[in-house]
Structures are given as C-alpha cells and as structure tokens.
Scaffold this motif. Structure first.
Motif, short mmCIF file in Angstrom:
data_model
loop_
_atom_site.label_atom_id
_atom_site.label_comp_id
_atom_site.label_asym_id
_atom_site.label_seq_id
_atom_site.Cartn_x
_atom_site.Cartn_y
_atom_site.Cartn_z
N PRO A 138 -10.56 3.75 8.81
CA PRO A 138 -10.74 4.62 7.65
C PRO A 138 -9.70 4.33 6.57
O PRO A 138 -8.63 3.79 6.84
CB PRO A 138 -10.57 6.03 8.23
N PHE A 139 -10.03 4.71 5.34
CA PHE A 139 -9.09 4.52 4.23
C PHE A 139 -7.93 5.48 4.38
O PHE A 139 -8.11 6.67 4.62
CB PHE A 139 -9.81 4.76 2.90
N ARG A 140 -6.72 4.97 4.23
CA ARG A 140 -5.52 5.78 4.25
C ARG A 140 -4.60 5.29 3.14
O ARG A 140 -4.37 4.10 3.00
CB ARG A 140 -4.78 5.68 5.61
N PHE A 141 -4.07 6.23 2.37
CA PHE A 141 -3.19 5.86 1.28
C PHE A 141 -1.89 5.30 1.84
O PHE A 141 -1.25 5.92 2.70
CB PHE A 141 -2.90 7.08 0.40
N GLN A 142 -1.49 4.12 1.34
CA GLN A 142 -0.29 3.44 1.83
C GLN A 142 0.87 3.71 0.88
O GLN A 142 0.76 3.57 -0.34
CB GLN A 142 -0.54 1.94 1.94
N ARG A 143 1.98 4.08 1.46
CA ARG A 143 3.17 4.38 0.69
C ARG A 143 3.64 3.18 -0.13
O ARG A 143 4.16 3.33 -1.24
CB ARG A 143 4.28 4.84 1.66
N MET A 144 3.47 1.97 0.39
CA MET A 144 4.00 0.79 -0.27
C MET A 144 3.33 0.53 -1.61
O MET A 144 3.90 -0.13 -2.49
CB MET A 144 3.82 -0.44 0.63
N TRP A 145 2.11 1.05 -1.81
CA TRP A 145 1.38 0.77 -3.05
C TRP A 145 2.09 1.31 -4.28
O TRP A 145 2.01 0.71 -5.36
CB TRP A 145 -0.03 1.34 -2.97
N VAL A 146 2.78 2.42 -4.16
CA VAL A 146 3.41 3.03 -5.34
C VAL A 146 4.55 2.18 -5.88
O VAL A 146 4.99 2.38 -7.01
CB VAL A 146 3.92 4.45 -5.02
N PHE A 147 5.05 1.23 -5.09
CA PHE A 147 6.15 0.38 -5.53
C PHE A 147 5.65 -0.91 -6.18
O PHE A 147 6.48 -1.72 -6.61
CB PHE A 147 7.06 0.05 -4.34
#
Length: 304
Positions: A55-64
């Motif tokens: 399933p899709f899960r928001f990844q913390r690393m994307w905000v950087f």
C-alpha cells in the motif's frame, strides 16, 4: 530437600545480521517432549515473503528532496469540483497519491541505485585518471551523494521506527538490521482454522475476510439498541463541558491539533502521517480547516 517441578520456556534465539539478510521469515514451533525433559524447537526459515500488493505510505525522506515541495504545491493547486470540503480534501489526497508515485519513480528514484552511480564515478576517476570532465561529474556526484545519504538515512529511520535516536547518528546499518528483524516478526504465517493449523495463504485469506464480515456485518437488518448504556453508565460530562467539546474549533485550535501529531507516527487511513501535514501546512491549511469545520457543522448528531 523435597523434589519440585521446575519448568522454563526458552523462546529466544540469537542470529547475525547476515542470517536475516538471507532468511526474511523465521518461525519457531515448540514440539512435544519425546524421551527427554526438553521440548525441541523446530525453526522454519524462508527467504520468500508474500505480503501482497504494497500500500501507499508517505515517506519521510521525500520532504528533504529539492523538487518535492513544487510537486505538492502544483498538485494541490489543481481544481477539484466538489461543494463538500471533506470530499474535496479526500480527492486531493487521492490524486496526490498518484502524483507522488510517478514522481518517486522518475525523479526521486531508488536510493541504492543512486549510491551505485556515485561509486561508479569514483571508480572511473581511479581508472581513467582525473580529467576536467570527470571533475565536473565528481562535483555533481558529491552534491547528489550528500542528498542521497540524507534520503537513505530518513528512509531507514522511518522503516525501523526508532523515534528516540538523535538525528546526528546516521547509523544506517543499525536501522537496516532493525528493519529486517521487524519484517521477520510481522505478518500472519499460520492460524487455527476449524480446529486445524494451516499456513495455506488462500485459506488464511478467506478465513480472515469471513471473520471480519461476520464481526461487523448486521445480518438481522435491525438497528442495535444502546439505551442500556445510558442506564448503566452515568454521564460524566455536563451540559457546559459538552457545549465546549462540541463547539466548532477555531483555526488556531485545528492547527494546534495538527502540529501536536507525532511526525513519525504511523499514517492514517489516507496514508499520510504527521510530517506531511506539518511540513506542508502552508499549502493545505485552507482546505483542511474548511473540511474540519464542515464536519463539525454537518455532523452534529455525532457529538450530542
């Protein structure tokens, strides 16, 4: 000294990180005693993990990532025809799912693959010598390496779910081992179905689905009567407290509740966690506040 029965259960085992890199699923079963005062433990190992679609899960690393804010801003600004603010936000998040998936594949890319690209440039420099072209590639590679290491650290940190580690400790090997151990513990490998143990995936899937259907389905077609609860449990909230709790929250209260969320918490039903709402509050705040206020206005029966 009188004889006494002493029993102990040994249910722990030690394994190296190399072991978990080979075997992703490890199960232990206690067998009956035969000719000994010890229960043998049968350990089953498997290198194949079948978890179905991820399933899709928001990844913390994307905000950087440098281009991620532009993606969020442009996707959120697209029009959405709906008079209901709740549906408006829901459709916006659903559309954002698809945009992030495409962006993650084409722009952000695989972190390990980028690490290999950086290493290859260094190998070329050692093999071919230091040239002007390779110098420019090395400068670009160093910038990409710095961001890639940050993305890899944040990805493994979220995957390992260790919120107490300080940001300065980039112990990615530790995160990776913790993630491997956690993956080996999660998941249902077998259940007792109709009095018999089975690990057949199809049987387990049918059993779990039918269990929750029977648990939550209303087969009688009648509405349950909960008046007995009011007769047994006396109300603890007075009229004044109830009016305060059911009042439409102000913009500052809604923001305070959003920012009180743990940024490393598990994502909710919309697949977005606290860090998304806090980091992009300046982009999504207007519609989120409207959705929350609309909920309190349109659903008063839930708060009476």
């Amino acid at each position: 000294m009188p004889l006494s029965l002493i029993q102990a259960k040994l249910d722990r085992a030690l394994a190296t990180s190399q072991f978990f890199s080979v075997w992703q699923v490890v199960n232990g079963s206690v067998l009956p005693r035969i000719g000994s005062d010890h229960h043998p433990i049968l350990v089953l190992c498997s290198s194949c993990v079948s978890r179905g679609p991820v399933p899709f899960r928001f990844q913390r690393m994307w905000v950087f990532h440098d281009s991620f804010r532009y993606l969020i801003t442009s996707s959120w600004a697209l029009p959405c025809a709906s008079p209901n603010p709740l549906l408006w936000v829901m459709w916006k998040l659903k559309r954002l799912h698809q945009s992030i998936k495409v962006w993650n594949k084409n722009v952000c890319g695989d972190v390990n693959h980028k690490m290999e690209q950086v290493r290859q440039i260094h190998v070329d420099i050692e093999t071919l010598g230091y040239t002007a072209a390779l110098r420019d590639k090395e400068l670009d590679a160093q910038m990409m390496l710095s961001q890639t290491l940050l993305l890899q650290f944040e990805f493994l940190k979220q995957k390992a779910r260790f919120a107490w580690l300080k940001d300065g400790d980039r112990n990615t090997a530790f995160f990776h081992r913790r993630s491997q151990i956690r993956n080996g513990r999660t998941g249902i490998q077998g259940l007792m179905v109709d009095g018999s143990y089975t690990n057949d995936t199809a049987i387990l899937e049918d059993h779990i689905i039918s269990y929750y259907k029977e648990l939550f389905a209303n087969t009688g077609g009648t509405i349950a009567d909960y008046t007995l609860v009011d007769q047994v449990i006396s109300p603890r909230v007075g009229a004044q407290d109830n009016a305060s709790l059911t009042a439409i929250p102000s913009d500052s209260k809604i923001k305070e509740a959003i920012f009180y969320m743990d940024s490393d918490s598990s994502p909710g039903p919309d697949s977005f966690n606290g860090i998304f709402y806090c980091h992009f509050w300046d982009v999504i705040s207007v519609k989120v506040i409207a959705a929350v206020r609309f909920f309190f206005i349109s659903c008063p029966c839930l708060w009476v």
